[in-house]
Scaffold this motif. Sequence first.
Motif, mmCIF file in Angstrom:
data_model
loop_
_atom_site.group_PDB
_atom_site.id
_atom_site.type_symbol
_atom_site.label_atom_id
_atom_site.label_comp_id
_atom_site.label_asym_id
_atom_site.label_seq_id
_atom_site.Cartn_x
_atom_site.Cartn_y
_atom_site.Cartn_z
ATOM 1 N N GLU A 3 0.828 -1.211 0.000
ATOM 2 C CA GLU A 3 0.000 0.000 0.000
ATOM 3 C C GLU A 3 0.859 1.257 0.000
ATOM 4 O O GLU A 3 0.526 2.238 -0.684
ATOM 5 C CB GLU A 3 -0.941 -0.026 1.200
ATOM 6 N N ASP A 4 1.966 1.242 0.724
ATOM 7 C CA ASP A 4 2.882 2.380 0.699
ATOM 8 C C ASP A 4 3.424 2.609 -0.712
ATOM 9 O O ASP A 4 3.552 3.756 -1.167
ATOM 10 C CB ASP A 4 4.050 2.148 1.667
ATOM 11 N N THR A 5 3.737 1.509 -1.412
ATOM 12 C CA THR A 5 4.267 1.647 -2.768
ATOM 13 C C THR A 5 3.186 2.107 -3.737
ATOM 14 O O THR A 5 3.452 2.930 -4.619
ATOM 15 C CB THR A 5 4.881 0.315 -3.248
ATOM 16 N N LEU A 6 1.970 1.602 -3.586
ATOM 17 C CA LEU A 6 0.876 2.065 -4.439
ATOM 18 C C LEU A 6 0.697 3.579 -4.310
ATOM 19 O O LEU A 6 0.532 4.295 -5.312
ATOM 20 C CB LEU A 6 -0.428 1.350 -4.066
ATOM 21 N N LYS A 7 0.759 4.084 -3.082
ATOM 22 C CA LYS A 7 0.634 5.533 -2.863
ATOM 23 C C LYS A 7 1.843 6.270 -3.434
ATOM 24 O O LYS A 7 1.696 7.332 -4.070
ATOM 25 C CB LYS A 7 0.499 5.822 -1.371
ATOM 26 N N TRP A 8 3.036 5.721 -3.206
ATOM 27 C CA TRP A 8 4.249 6.369 -3.721
ATOM 28 C C TRP A 8 4.220 6.451 -5.240
ATOM 29 O O TRP A 8 4.583 7.495 -5.814
ATOM 30 C CB TRP A 8 5.486 5.602 -3.261
ATOM 31 N N ARG A 9 3.797 5.384 -5.906
ATOM 32 C CA ARG A 9 3.764 5.387 -7.369
ATOM 33 C C ARG A 9 2.829 6.477 -7.886
ATOM 34 O O ARG A 9 3.101 7.105 -8.916
ATOM 35 C CB ARG A 9 3.346 4.006 -7.899
ATOM 36 N N ARG A 10 1.733 6.697 -7.196
ATOM 37 C CA ARG A 10 0.830 7.795 -7.571
ATOM 38 C C ARG A 10 1.491 9.147 -7.314
ATOM 39 O O ARG A 10 1.494 10.022 -8.182
ATOM 40 C CB ARG A 10 -0.475 7.697 -6.783
ATOM 41 N N ASP A 11 2.025 9.310 -6.111
ATOM 42 C CA ASP A 11 2.602 10.611 -5.734
ATOM 43 C C ASP A 11 3.822 10.949 -6.585
ATOM 44 O O ASP A 11 4.025 12.125 -6.952
ATOM 45 C CB ASP A 11 2.993 10.603 -4.255
ATOM 46 N N PHE A 12 4.629 9.957 -6.890
ATOM 47 C CA PHE A 12 5.840 10.191 -7.668
ATOM 48 C C PHE A 12 5.517 10.439 -9.143
ATOM 49 O O PHE A 12 6.296 11.075 -9.852
ATOM 50 C CB PHE A 12 6.784 8.993 -7.528
#
Length: 342
Positions: free
Chosen positions: A87-96
Motif C-alpha cells: 500500500e505504501d508503494t501504491l501511494k508512492w507510485r501515484r505521488d511520484f
Amino acid sequence: MPAIHVPLPVPTHPNTQPPPELTGTAKLEYDRVLAHFANPEYCLPGVPSEKTSKLTEEECMWLSYECILRYIRAAKHDVAAAIKRIEDTLKWRRDFGIYDTITAELVEPEAVTGKEFLFGYDTCGRPAFYMCPSKQNTEEGPRQIQCVVWLLERSIDLMGPGVETLALMVDFADKPKNPSMSTARTVLNILQSHYPERLGAGLITHLPWLLHAFFKLVMPFIDPLTRTKMIFNPVKDDQGLWRSAQARDKGESNDPNEPNAKLFELDQLTHDGWEGTQMFTYNHATYWPALVEMCETRRKDMARMWRRLGGVVGIKEWDVKVGVRDEKANEEKVNGVEETNQ
C-alpha cells in the motif's frame, strides 16, 4: 561486430521455468495478501475520495502474483507488513507520478549524453542498466532521480518470462562525478522501499580509490541482501564476464542463490567500459526513440494479454510474458510462410 546504436531485443529464453506452485505456509501467506487486494470493496487507505481510492487498471496489473511474492519475501513473511509495504508503494507510485508525470519527454534532457541507458542481458536474461557517472550533464536535482526511476521502469518492461530482476552496471572510469549523499540515499530508499527484490546483480568497475570512501559512507544504508549482490571489478576473459577469477576457475558461484559464475556473454556486453564485443555507441537521436518505442509496444502487448487472461489482481507475470512471446513467435512464423509463398 558492426556498430550498434539501439537496444537489443528481449531474449526469449525458452528454457526458463514458471514459478513453482505454492504449498503450505507460503500459499496461506500469499492467499491472505491476495484476498486483501482482490476484495471488490477494497479502497486504498488514506485516499480521501472513494473514486480515486479504487485501484486503477495499471495498478491491478502491477499487483501480480510475482509482485505479491516479492513483497512477502521483502517483509520476511510478515503478511501484515507485506500488505502495508504494498500500500505504501501504491501511494508512492501515484505521488511520484509513475503513470502520468514521469514521462520520456520529462526525463529526456538527463539522457542526452548516455550517462544511463539499457543495453543487453546477462546470462540469466536480466536487462543491463548501465550508469556512467563521468557523462553527467545536468545539475543535481529531482529530475536526475526521476530519470533513474523511469529507466528502472523501462528495464522492467524488458524483462522476459521468468525474469524479475536487473543487472546494474556502474562504470567509474574517466573522472566520474560523485552524487551527493542526499541523492544517493534518496535513490537507495526508493529502490529498497518500492522495488524490493528487483536487483539481481550490481556490477561496479574501474572504481578509483577515492571513491572507496564514498562507498564506505553509503554501505550502512544498503540492506544486507543487496550488499551480497554487489560485485566489484568483475573479471573478463575471451569467454565472458565472470563474478571473479575464483568463480571462473571453479565454474560456479559461491552464492547459492546465484549459481552462474559467468555474468555476461561477450555478445551481450558493450565494448566501451566493459570490453564486450558489442560496439555500442550511445547516439541519443537514434537510441532514445528506439527504446521508447520498444517499451511502449511491449507494455501495450502485455496489457492486452493481461486483459485476455482476466485483467485482475494476482495474474502471473509469467503467463502474460509467455503469452506475448508465443503470440509474437506465431506472427513471425505466419509472416515467414507468407513471404515464402510469395
